[in-house]
Scaffold this motif. Structure first.
Motif, PDB file in Angstrom:
ATOM      1  N   LEU A   4     -26.385  30.754  10.499  1.00 13.46           N
ATOM      2  CA  LEU A   4     -25.175  30.653  11.308  1.00 13.46           C
ATOM      3  C   LEU A   4     -24.255  31.857  11.110  1.00 13.46           C
ATOM      4  O   LEU A   4     -23.490  32.213  11.993  1.00 13.46           O
ATOM      5  N   ASP A   5     -24.341  32.483   9.937  1.00 12.53           N
ATOM      6  CA  ASP A   5     -23.500  33.642   9.644  1.00 12.53           C
ATOM      7  C   ASP A   5     -24.180  34.962  10.001  1.00 12.53           C
ATOM      8  O   ASP A   5     -23.620  36.028   9.780  1.00 12.53           O
ATOM      9  N   GLU A   6     -25.384  34.878  10.555  1.00 19.38           N
ATOM     10  CA  GLU A   6     -26.111  36.084  10.937  1.00 19.38           C
ATOM     11  C   GLU A   6     -25.413  36.750  12.123  1.00 19.38           C
ATOM     12  O   GLU A   6     -25.064  36.098  13.101  1.00 19.38           O
ATOM     13  N   LYS A   7     -25.201  38.049  12.009  1.00 26.55           N
ATOM     14  CA  LYS A   7     -24.551  38.800  13.087  1.00 26.55           C
ATOM     15  C   LYS A   7     -25.572  39.034  14.204  1.00 26.55           C
ATOM     16  O   LYS A   7     -26.666  39.502  13.958  1.00 26.55           O
ATOM     17  N   GLN A  58     -31.323  44.081  18.635  1.00 32.56           N
ATOM     18  CA  GLN A  58     -30.630  43.283  19.636  1.00 32.56           C
ATOM     19  C   GLN A  58     -31.582  42.319  20.328  1.00 32.56           C
ATOM     20  O   GLN A  58     -31.222  41.184  20.608  1.00 32.56           O
ATOM     21  N   LYS A  59     -32.794  42.753  20.595  1.00 30.19           N
ATOM     22  CA  LYS A  59     -33.785  41.846  21.192  1.00 30.19           C
ATOM     23  C   LYS A  59     -34.071  40.688  20.241  1.00 30.19           C
ATOM     24  O   LYS A  59     -34.189  39.540  20.670  1.00 30.19           O
ATOM     25  N   HIS A  64     -33.211  35.053  18.603  1.00 27.96           N
ATOM     26  CA  HIS A  64     -32.704  34.179  17.542  1.00 27.96           C
ATOM     27  C   HIS A  64     -31.744  33.132  18.116  1.00 27.96           C
ATOM     28  O   HIS A  64     -31.870  31.948  17.846  1.00 27.96           O
ATOM     29  N   VAL A  65     -30.801  33.561  18.938  1.00 28.76           N
ATOM     30  CA  VAL A  65     -29.820  32.641  19.514  1.00 28.76           C
ATOM     31  C   VAL A  65     -30.491  31.693  20.500  1.00 28.76           C
ATOM     32  O   VAL A  65     -30.223  30.502  20.516  1.00 28.76           O
ATOM     33  N   ASN A  66     -31.393  32.213  21.308  1.00 32.55           N
ATOM     34  CA  ASN A  66     -32.026  31.392  22.343  1.00 32.55           C
ATOM     35  C   ASN A  66     -33.114  30.468  21.822  1.00 32.55           C
ATOM     36  O   ASN A  66     -33.588  29.608  22.563  1.00 32.55           O
ATOM     37  N   LYS A  78     -21.816  29.345  26.662  1.00 28.30           N
ATOM     38  CA  LYS A  78     -21.593  30.400  25.674  1.00 28.30           C
ATOM     39  C   LYS A  78     -22.885  31.162  25.396  1.00 28.30           C
ATOM     40  O   LYS A  78     -22.876  32.384  25.263  1.00 28.30           O
ATOM     41  N   ILE A  79     -23.996  30.470  25.332  1.00 30.29           N
ATOM     42  CA  ILE A  79     -25.285  31.128  25.108  1.00 30.29           C
ATOM     43  C   ILE A  79     -25.619  32.027  26.296  1.00 30.29           C
ATOM     44  O   ILE A  79     -26.073  33.154  26.126  1.00 30.29           O
ATOM     45  N   GLN A  80     -25.362  31.539  27.501  1.00 32.27           N
ATOM     46  CA  GLN A  80     -25.604  32.350  28.700  1.00 32.27           C
ATOM     47  C   GLN A  80     -24.703  33.584  28.723  1.00 32.27           C
ATOM     48  O   GLN A  80     -25.140  34.668  29.097  1.00 32.27           O
ATOM     49  N   LEU A  81     -23.458  33.407  28.315  1.00 24.08           N
ATOM     50  CA  LEU A  81     -22.518  34.525  28.252  1.00 24.08           C
ATOM     51  C   LEU A  81     -23.000  35.560  27.235  1.00 24.08           C
ATOM     52  O   LEU A  81     -23.014  36.755  27.511  1.00 24.08           O
ATOM     53  N   PHE A  82     -23.429  35.086  26.073  1.00 28.25           N
ATOM     54  CA  PHE A  82     -23.968  35.985  25.050  1.00 28.25           C
ATOM     55  C   PHE A  82     -25.167  36.753  25.608  1.00 28.25           C
ATOM     56  O   PHE A  82     -25.262  37.965  25.449  1.00 28.25           O
ATOM     57  N   THR A  83     -26.071  36.055  26.271  1.00 28.36           N
ATOM     58  CA  THR A  83     -27.275  36.684  26.810  1.00 28.36           C
ATOM     59  C   THR A  83     -26.903  37.754  27.835  1.00 28.36           C
ATOM     60  O   THR A  83     -27.480  38.841  27.844  1.00 28.36           O
ATOM     61  N   LYS A  84     -25.921  37.466  28.658  1.00 24.93           N
ATOM     62  CA  LYS A  84     -25.455  38.432  29.668  1.00 24.93           C
ATOM     63  C   LYS A  84     -24.967  39.719  28.994  1.00 24.93           C
ATOM     64  O   LYS A  84     -25.355  40.826  29.381  1.00 24.93           O
TER      65      LYS A  84
END
Length: 99
Positions: A4-7, A58-59, A64-66, A78-84
């Motif tokens: 959760l703390d991973e950048k 970045q890939k 990781h998030v998805n 928020k996940i979609q916004l991050f992906t954008k």
């Protein structure tokens, strides 16, 4: 739960993208907008080898998030916004690599 703390986008962590806080709009959008501007401004000073590493990082962060277990129950906007924003950053890195 150290992941959760991973950048995953500059200084932005997984927790900020998949967690309830900060709210999607305007906070998360502003965070992503500001971080994207910072990251893009730093690309000019990077050698090609670093750009290739940044692209892969970045890939990996996006995957990781998805791929979080239970991701469908998480904040999809928020996940979609991050992906954008992640895709915008990846595109800028690719453009720098090609120039």
């Amino acid at each position: 739960m150290h992941y959760l703390d991973e950048k995953v986008f500059g200084k932005i962590t997984t927790k900020e993208i998949i967690g309830a806080e900060p709210p999607e709009d305007p906070d998360t959008k502003d965070l992503l907008e500001n971080e994207l501007a910072t990251l893009i401004s730093e690309l000019d000073s990077q050698p090609k080898e670093n750009l290739e590493k940044l692209l892969e990082q970045q890939k990996t962060a996006e995957a990781h998030v998805n791929s979080r277990p239970g991701a469908m129950a998480l904040s999809q906007p928020k996940i979609q916004l991050f992906t954008k924003y992640s895709q915008k950053y990846i595109q800028k890195i690719k453009e720098k690599l090609e120039s």
